[in-house]
Scaffold this motif. Structure first.
Motif, mmCIF file in Angstrom:
data_model
loop_
_atom_site.group_PDB
_atom_site.id
_atom_site.type_symbol
_atom_site.label_atom_id
_atom_site.label_comp_id
_atom_site.label_asym_id
_atom_site.label_seq_id
_atom_site.Cartn_x
_atom_site.Cartn_y
_atom_site.Cartn_z
ATOM 1 N N MET A 189 0.824 -1.208 0.000
ATOM 2 C CA MET A 189 0.000 0.000 0.000
ATOM 3 C C MET A 189 0.859 1.260 0.000
ATOM 4 N N GLN A 190 1.973 1.234 0.753
ATOM 5 C CA GLN A 190 2.862 2.391 0.797
ATOM 6 C C GLN A 190 3.508 2.611 -0.568
ATOM 7 N N ASN A 191 3.886 1.505 -1.207
ATOM 8 C CA ASN A 191 4.481 1.591 -2.534
ATOM 9 C C ASN A 191 3.498 2.186 -3.541
ATOM 10 N N MET A 192 2.237 1.771 -3.458
ATOM 11 C CA MET A 192 1.215 2.316 -4.348
ATOM 12 C C MET A 192 0.993 3.797 -4.070
ATOM 13 N N ARG A 193 0.995 4.172 -2.793
ATOM 14 C CA ARG A 193 0.806 5.572 -2.423
ATOM 15 C C ARG A 193 1.960 6.427 -2.956
ATOM 16 N N ASP A 194 3.171 5.906 -2.851
ATOM 17 C CA ASP A 194 4.341 6.631 -3.348
ATOM 18 C C ASP A 194 4.269 6.817 -4.865
ATOM 19 N N GLN A 195 3.802 5.786 -5.554
ATOM 20 C CA GLN A 195 3.689 5.888 -7.007
ATOM 21 C C GLN A 195 2.661 6.937 -7.413
ATOM 22 N N VAL A 196 1.535 6.960 -6.701
ATOM 23 C CA VAL A 196 0.505 7.950 -7.000
ATOM 24 C C VAL A 196 1.019 9.363 -6.736
ATOM 25 N N GLN A 197 1.723 9.527 -5.617
ATOM 26 C CA GLN A 197 2.261 10.840 -5.276
ATOM 27 C C GLN A 197 3.293 11.288 -6.311
ATOM 28 N N SER A 198 4.140 10.371 -6.740
ATOM 29 C CA SER A 198 5.145 10.688 -7.750
ATOM 30 C C SER A 198 4.492 11.093 -9.059
ATOM 31 N N LEU A 199 3.421 10.385 -9.417
ATOM 32 C CA LEU A 199 2.707 10.708 -10.651
ATOM 33 C C LEU A 199 2.050 12.082 -10.562
ATOM 34 N N LYS A 200 1.495 12.403 -9.400
ATOM 35 C CA LYS A 200 0.886 13.722 -9.204
ATOM 36 C C LYS A 200 1.910 14.831 -9.373
ATOM 37 N N GLN A 201 3.080 14.646 -8.756
ATOM 38 C CA GLN A 201 4.129 15.656 -8.854
ATOM 39 C C GLN A 201 4.612 15.815 -10.287
#
Length: 226
Positions: A189-201
């Motif tokens: 879940m943390q990995n998925m959250r990091d990917q989403v945040q990276s994509l947003k940035q």
């Protein structure tokens, strides 16, 4: 419902591999020897083979659906019995019989395999039947005074139902995410959250003009007229 489809769900490589991995983890985690592991594997195989043997004798599709429904109810009841016993063993002596734990876990695998083949309405009916009706019928047929006397028992019953549901959801989550414990789930879940945040940035300064030209953040771009 095709017979071959049902049999494949209970015997395909992905299913048997998941069961084998779960059994291996159990043997290591609870320090079980090969003989104990073999006994559990034989028990599990017998559950699958007995059900398939029954299915082989049935040719009518409608009857196959009925058999699926009844087997799911049977296994769900068995799973609830095991989890109730496990909970009381943990409460009374601080640990539970490893055999009960692995049987409850492996039963979950069969339930998850059968669920997609049962109509959603039927699943809802089963859940309601197993979790609510007995308590509700007792309340309807009992006087208000009796309800008050047994309020603590009713509350305990509801808590047990919630715990059982959580155990089931946990096993289903681990299976769907291909994880062996909750620590791995958190990591996923943390990995998925990091990917989403990276994509947003990456895309926060981006825009599309006429559906063709894209400007992305501070990246250098070149517009060529053609």
């Amino acid at each position: 419902m095709e017979l071959l489809f049902i049999k494949d769900k209970l015997t395909n490589h992905s299913f048997t591999r998941s069961v084998s991995e779960n059994l291996d983890d159990w043997a290591v985690g609870f320090e079980q020897n090969q003989e104990q592991k073999k006994q559990i594997q034989e028990w599990f195989d017998s559950v699958i083979h007995q059900f398939i043997h029954i299915l082989d004798d049935v040719e009518v599709k409608e009857e196959l659906s009925v058999l699926l429904f009844s087997k799911y109810v049977e296994l769900k009841c068995y799973w609830k019995q095991l989890n109730t016993q496990i909970q009381y063993q943990n409460f009374n002596r601080g640990d539970a019989d490893p055999d009960l734990i692995i049987k409850a876990s492996l039963t979950t695998y069969i339930l998850i395999a059968l669920e997609p083949m049962i109509h959603e309405e039927d699943l809802t009916e089963i859940q309601q039947f197993l979790a609510k009706p007995i308590r509700e019928l007792m309340i309807e047929e009992t006087s208000q005074e009796l309800i008050q006397n047994h309020s603590d028992e009713t509350e305990n019953y509801l808590l047990e139902q919630q715990i059982e549901a959580l155990y089931y959801d946990k096993e289903k989550l681990l299976l769907q995410l291909n994880c062996t414990d909750m620590a791995e789930v958190i990591e996923v879940m943390q990995n998925m959250r990091d990917q989403v945040q990276s994509l947003k940035q990456e895309m926060e300064d981006s825009c599309i003009l006429d559906g063709q030209i894209r400007f992305t953040g501070k990246r250098r771009i070149r517009i060529q007229k053609i």
